[in-house]
Design a protein around this motif. Structure first.
Motif, PDB file in Angstrom:
ATOM      1  N   ASN A 239      27.396  25.197  11.985  1.00 19.64           N
ATOM      2  CA  ASN A 239      27.176  26.881  11.853  1.00 19.64           C
ATOM      3  C   ASN A 239      27.873  27.597  10.500  1.00 19.64           C
ATOM      4  N   THR A 240      26.823  27.895   9.856  1.00 18.79           N
ATOM      5  CA  THR A 240      27.430  28.312   8.320  1.00 18.79           C
ATOM      6  C   THR A 240      27.330  29.731   8.357  1.00 18.79           C
ATOM      7  N   LEU A 241      28.646  30.248   7.512  1.00 19.11           N
ATOM      8  CA  LEU A 241      28.758  31.670   7.154  1.00 19.11           C
ATOM      9  C   LEU A 241      29.091  31.941   5.661  1.00 19.11           C
ATOM     10  N   ALA A 242      28.414  32.428   5.200  1.00 18.66           N
ATOM     11  CA  ALA A 242      28.281  32.771   3.444  1.00 18.66           C
ATOM     12  C   ALA A 242      29.427  33.609   3.182  1.00 18.66           C
ATOM     13  N   LEU A 243      30.424  33.234   2.633  1.00 19.67           N
ATOM     14  CA  LEU A 243      31.505  33.960   2.246  1.00 19.67           C
ATOM     15  C   LEU A 243      31.177  34.821   1.039  1.00 19.67           C
ATOM     16  N   GLN A 244      30.076  34.320   0.346  1.00 19.47           N
ATOM     17  CA  GLN A 244      29.802  35.246  -0.848  1.00 19.47           C
ATOM     18  C   GLN A 244      28.191  34.689  -0.698  1.00 19.47           C
ATOM     19  N   PHE A 245      27.419  35.694  -1.838  1.00 13.69           N
ATOM     20  CA  PHE A 245      25.972  35.191  -2.000  1.00 13.69           C
ATOM     21  C   PHE A 245      26.135  33.827  -2.533  1.00 13.69           C
ATOM     22  N   GLY A 246      25.375  32.941  -2.076  1.00 12.14           N
ATOM     23  CA  GLY A 246      25.398  31.526  -2.312  1.00 12.14           C
ATOM     24  C   GLY A 246      24.160  30.727  -2.324  1.00 12.14           C
ATOM     25  N   VAL A 247      24.123  29.664  -3.231  1.00  7.08           N
ATOM     26  CA  VAL A 247      22.974  28.844  -3.144  1.00  7.08           C
ATOM     27  C   VAL A 247      23.487  27.304  -2.990  1.00  7.08           C
ATOM     28  N   GLY A 248      22.598  26.987  -1.800  1.00 10.43           N
ATOM     29  CA  GLY A 248      22.972  25.579  -1.763  1.00 10.43           C
ATOM     30  C   GLY A 248      21.597  24.707  -1.546  1.00 10.43           C
ATOM     31  N   VAL A 249      21.603  23.441  -1.689  1.00 14.26           N
ATOM     32  CA  VAL A 249      20.525  22.645  -1.423  1.00 14.26           C
ATOM     33  C   VAL A 249      21.127  21.501  -0.367  1.00 14.26           C
ATOM     34  N   ASN A 250      20.220  21.295   0.713  1.00 14.22           N
ATOM     35  CA  ASN A 250      20.728  20.441   1.473  1.00 14.22           C
ATOM     36  C   ASN A 250      19.715  19.266   1.422  1.00 14.22           C
ATOM     37  N   VAL A 251      19.937  17.961   1.571  1.00 17.56           N
ATOM     38  CA  VAL A 251      19.032  16.931   1.359  1.00 17.56           C
ATOM     39  C   VAL A 251      19.171  16.036   2.736  1.00 17.56           C
ATOM     40  N   PHE A 252      17.970  15.744   3.412  1.00 12.58           N
ATOM     41  CA  PHE A 252      17.936  15.141   4.543  1.00 12.58           C
ATOM     42  C   PHE A 252      17.565  13.584   4.111  1.00 12.58           C
ATOM     43  N   TRP A 253      17.909  12.724   4.863  1.00 12.26           N
ATOM     44  CA  TRP A 253      17.428  11.377   5.063  1.00 12.26           C
ATOM     45  C   TRP A 253      17.398  10.669   6.177  1.00 12.26           C
ATOM     46  N   ARG A 254      16.478   9.737   6.180  1.00  6.18           N
ATOM     47  CA  ARG A 254      16.386   9.010   7.529  1.00  6.18           C
ATOM     48  C   ARG A 254      17.473   7.892   7.782  1.00  6.18           C
ATOM     49  N   HIS A 255      18.337   7.917   8.747  1.00  3.01           N
ATOM     50  CA  HIS A 255      19.314   7.129   9.013  1.00  3.01           C
ATOM     51  C   HIS A 255      18.610   6.231  10.142  1.00  3.01           C
ATOM     52  N   LEU A 256      17.739   6.206  10.689  1.00  7.98           N
ATOM     53  CA  LEU A 256      17.154   5.285  11.638  1.00  7.98           C
ATOM     54  C   LEU A 256      16.136   4.846  11.025  1.00  7.98           C
ATOM     55  N   PRO A 257      15.274   3.837  11.488  1.00  5.25           N
ATOM     56  CA  PRO A 257      14.015   3.322  11.020  1.00  5.25           C
ATOM     57  C   PRO A 257      12.848   4.327  11.104  1.00  5.25           C
ATOM     58  N   ALA A 258      12.097   4.287  10.070  1.00  7.59           N
ATOM     59  CA  ALA A 258      11.078   5.438   9.933  1.00  7.59           C
ATOM     60  C   ALA A 258      10.413   5.834  11.099  1.00  7.59           C
ATOM     61  N   ASP A 259       9.836   4.636  11.807  1.00  6.81           N
ATOM     62  CA  ASP A 259       8.979   5.014  13.090  1.00  6.81           C
ATOM     63  C   ASP A 259       9.959   5.632  14.257  1.00  6.81           C
ATOM     64  N   SER A 260      11.255   5.483  13.851  1.00  9.22           N
ATOM     65  CA  SER A 260      11.901   6.531  15.195  1.00  9.22           C
ATOM     66  C   SER A 260      11.712   7.822  15.324  1.00  9.22           C
ATOM     67  N   TYR A 261      11.320   8.202  14.160  1.00  8.04           N
ATOM     68  CA  TYR A 261      11.194   9.782  13.933  1.00  8.04           C
ATOM     69  C   TYR A 261       9.753  10.434  14.246  1.00  8.04           C
ATOM     70  N   ASP A 262       9.498  11.672  14.686  1.00  7.90           N
ATOM     71  CA  ASP A 262       8.292  12.283  14.918  1.00  7.90           C
ATOM     72  C   ASP A 262       7.482  12.541  13.559  1.00  7.90           C
ATOM     73  N   LYS A 263       6.251  12.255  13.526  1.00  4.35           N
ATOM     74  CA  LYS A 263       5.535  12.084  12.329  1.00  4.35           C
ATOM     75  C   LYS A 263       5.180  13.433  11.966  1.00  4.35           C
ATOM     76  N   LYS A 264       5.273  14.387  13.188  1.00  6.03           N
ATOM     77  CA  LYS A 264       4.857  15.842  12.828  1.00  6.03           C
ATOM     78  C   LYS A 264       6.165  16.683  12.741  1.00  6.03           C
ATOM     79  N   ASP A 265       7.083  16.503  11.828  1.00  3.11           N
ATOM     80  CA  ASP A 265       8.287  17.264  11.810  1.00  3.11           C
ATOM     81  C   ASP A 265       8.804  17.556  10.588  1.00  3.11           C
ATOM     82  N   PRO A 266       7.990  18.674   9.771  1.00  2.00           N
ATOM     83  CA  PRO A 266       8.480  18.873   8.346  1.00  2.00           C
ATOM     84  C   PRO A 266       9.725  19.424   8.463  1.00  2.00           C
TER      85      PRO A 266
END
Ligand SMILES: O=C(O)CCC(=O)C(=O)O
Length: 339
Positions: A239-266
């Motif tokens: 749960n995030t709460l911006a204490l000021q106007f803020g810019v972030g970037v989050n990077v997701f990566w596959r921790h499990l083998p690629a075929d564990s994930y739903d292919k239609k999941d942007p």
């Protein structure tokens, strides 16, 4: 580095660590932690609201706008609107707006999307190539595990509902301060889930008549400063709460083998395919129980719970089984193994 210390409710212990230790103690053990001062690139100096507006230009972005700062996905207390990126950044960085959709102190939030929002995950280098050059993706996973890089830009005071994602995640805070509260996946039963989101909106002052179990969820908290990197392991609620106007970037990566994930999941938030199949099987089992009278359903429902607990709960697995489990889900990247 600020380490979020499991076992100490609502307390953040502070410890200096090296990158190697961060990898060994956090990524390897799958515990959230903050790394202070990693190399995130020139974005740390450059990304003022003015600069972002100039470089991001008049590309259109779909944003969340709400009259109140606490956004509620389950009851949809916000609207989706489209603005040019530069106009969005201008409005998100100001407190009172002369141009607005709902009211002069409305709150704004951008979670950037892929070009084809239903098919493609967000990737800064595709949607914002000029700005992407300023942001160096932390090298904590192998390149082929990369899934998405997402802008997170919020008005001061904006609070985002508690949810989990199914991929590992590095949340880089580039400008502004942000409070992040996390809950372990093992506290799922205390969070009143509706899909991947918690129904408990006000985590600081929860309605305990409605959500009595919420007090049992152990809260981990940190305040991100510009330049900090928070590791949010897959399935950890945040749960995030911006204490000021803020810019972030989050990077997701596959921790499990690629075929564990739903292919239609942007978005990276659909359950792994095996979990979806298991949940569907549960629905079928419950449907089958409907053939019995209520007192029998109650009894067999309890037996099913006991079986599930014995078979799946981490606490009930032997340490050997746990080790095998975590070994089998280790990513292949040399970066993620302790040195
Ligand atoms: O930083 C935010 O506003 C939200 C971050 C988030 O939900 C995520 O990184 O998955």
């Amino acid at each position: 580095m600020y380490m979020i210390q499991p076992g100490a409710a609502a307390i953040l212990s502070v410890a200096r660590r090296l990158k190697g230790q961060f990898i060994a103690e956090s990524l390897f053990l799958r515990r959230p932690a903050v790394l202070r001062g990693p190399c995130l690139g020139p974005c740390l100096e450059k990304w003022t609201a003015e600069y972002l507006g100039q470089k991001g230009g008049d590309k259109e972005v779909k944003i969340h706008v709400s009259a109140v700062p606490q956004m509620d996905f389950l009851h949809k207390n916000f609207v989706y609107k489209t603005l040019t990126f530069n106009e969005f950044v201008k409005r998100a960085s100001e407190i009172k707006h002369s141009d607005f959709f709902l009211c002069e102190d409305e709150s704004y939030y951008l979670r950037s999307l892929g070009e084809d929002v239903r098919k493609e995950p967000a990737d800064l280098s595709k949607q914002f190539p000029d700005l992407a050059e300023d942001f160096h993706i932390p090298h904590f996973f192998a390149p082929d595990q990369f899934f998405s890089s997402v802008f997170r830009i919020s008005s001061c005071g904006l609070q985002l509902w508690t949810h989990y994602d199914v991929m590992d995640n590095l949340l880089a805070q580039v400008t502004g301060m942000k409070r992040v509260v996390l809950y372990s996946p093992q506290d799922a039963l205390h969070l009143y889930l509706s899909g991947d989101k918690s129904e408990v909106l006000d985590i600081d002052s929860p309605d305990l008549q409605r959500f009595p179990e919420f007090v049992k969820a152990k809260r981990y908290e940190c305040v991100l400063e510009p330049g900090d990197l928070l590791f949010i392991p897959a399935l950890w609620f945040h749960n995030t709460l911006a204490l000021q106007f803020g810019v972030g970037v989050n990077v997701f990566w596959r921790h499990l083998p690629a075929d564990s994930y739903d292919k239609k999941d942007p978005y990276g938030n659909k359950d792994p395919v095996a979990a979806t199949r298991a949940l569907q099987a549960l629905e079928r089992a419950l449907h089958t129980l409907d053939e019995l009278p209520a007192d029998y359903r109650d009894f067999y429902g309890r037996r099913m719970i006991q079986r599930i607990q014995k078979r799946t709960y981490f606490d009930n697995l032997s340490s050997t089984a746990r080790q095998e489990d975590s070994d089998s889900t280790l990513p292949s990247s040399p970066f993620t193994k302790p040195g």
